[in-house]
Design an enzyme around this catalytic site. Structure first.
Site, PDB file in Angstrom:
ATOM      1  N   SER A  19      -2.349  -9.986  -5.940  1.00 10.70           N
ATOM      2  CA  SER A  19      -1.920 -10.811  -4.807  1.00 10.70           C
ATOM      3  C   SER A  19      -2.764 -10.564  -3.564  1.00 10.70           C
ATOM      4  CB  SER A  19      -0.447 -10.586  -4.456  1.00 10.70           C
ATOM      5  OG  SER A  19      -0.098 -11.279  -3.256  1.00 10.70           O
TER       6      SER A  19
ATOM      7  N   TYR B  30       7.096  -6.005  -1.365  1.00 12.97           N
ATOM      8  CA  TYR B  30       6.113  -6.710  -2.192  1.00 12.97           C
ATOM      9  C   TYR B  30       4.685  -6.301  -1.810  1.00 12.97           C
ATOM     10  CZ  TYR B  30       3.806 -10.649  -4.539  1.00 12.97           C
ATOM     11  OH  TYR B  30       3.011 -11.426  -5.337  1.00 12.97           O
TER      12      TYR B  30
ATOM     13  N   LYS C  55       1.927  -4.530  -4.365  1.00 12.30           N
ATOM     14  CA  LYS C  55       0.673  -5.177  -4.739  1.00 12.30           C
ATOM     15  C   LYS C  55      -0.539  -4.380  -4.262  1.00 12.30           C
ATOM     16  CE  LYS C  55       2.203  -8.542  -7.178  1.00 12.30           C
ATOM     17  NZ  LYS C  55       1.863  -8.596  -8.620  1.00 12.30           N
TER      18      LYS C  55
END
Length: 240
Positions: free
Chosen positions: A133, A146, A150
């Protein structure tokens, strides 16, 4: 030349788009998902030759999925470690630590399980691509869970490249921006939120399944070996 690939999280979003592209361009694809229903639905769409139910946090289930793919195809040439979950979408001070751990468990520990299985069975030369990502490079507010997961996935990919490249295994990280998927539907489906997100993308549009599929076909293919250790952004310039 037809090659043999396994994609985790291949039943929706980016994973499904990549599976469809690879299958349509003549490669043999094995997908994993978390339920019989989602795996069956993807196979009914004709995006893969076969699939397995495997939660990436379950090491035994991951190993079983890889063994099934190897038995069906006679080996594997590339793996796309794509399975992942989103964060809570809250300010950092409001995050639930248990949910934070869950995001790390899926996106990081699950990625390790997939990488270790890939190392065990991949042909040499072979390719492993980890979905990291754009948030790994440019954090997004209200996604500390998140973002952290990532960033760790990107660091994992670079570390594996250091350790495995001399064996003939190319390890890269792909860093997508916003693509239509089940995960991004709450954002892209809201006109106000979508407009706000587009204002941050120099290309002024979101990505397409064809674009991410074509990129993964190259990264997983035989001509990308010297790209090992790279982080490839495909985000319309969002990382700038």
């Amino acid at each position: 030349m037809s090659r043999r690939y396994l994609i985790t999280g291949g039943t929706s979003g980016i994973g499904l788009a990549v599976a469809r592209h690879l299958h349509d361009t003549g490669h043999r694809v094995w997908i994993t998902g978390t339920t019989d229903r989602t795996v069956g639905a993807a196979l009914d769409e004709g995006v893969a030759a076969g699939g397995s139910v495997a939660d990436v946090t379950d090491r035994a289930a991951v190993d079983a999925a890889f063994d099934a793919a190897v038995a069906a195809f006679g080996g594997l040439d590339g793996v796309f470690s794509n399975a992942g979950i989103d964060g809570e979408g809250k300010a950092a001070e409001a995050l639930d630590p248990d949910t934070f751990r869950c995001v790390l468990e899926v996106n990081v520990v699950g990625g390790l399980h997939v990488a270790q299985a890939a190392h065990r069975v991949l042909a040499r030369p072979g390719s492993l691509v980890i979905n990291a990502s754009v948030n790994a490079q440019r954090p997004e507010a209200h996604f500390a869970d998140y973002n952290a997961s990532k960033a760790a996935a990107l660091s994992l990919a670079k570390t594996l490249a250091l350790e495995w490249s001399a064996e003939g295994l190319s390890v890269t990280a792909v860093c997508p921006g916003y693509f239509p998927s089940r995960m991004t539907a709450p954002y892209l489906g809201d006109p106000a939120v979508a407009a706000e997100l587009l204002s941050l993308v120099p290309a002024a549009r979101f990505g397409t399944g064809r674009e991410i599929g074509a990129l993964l076909e190259f990264l997983l293919g035989p001509d990308s070996g010297y790209l090992t250790g790279a982080a490839i952004t495909i985000d319309g310039g969002r990382n700038i």
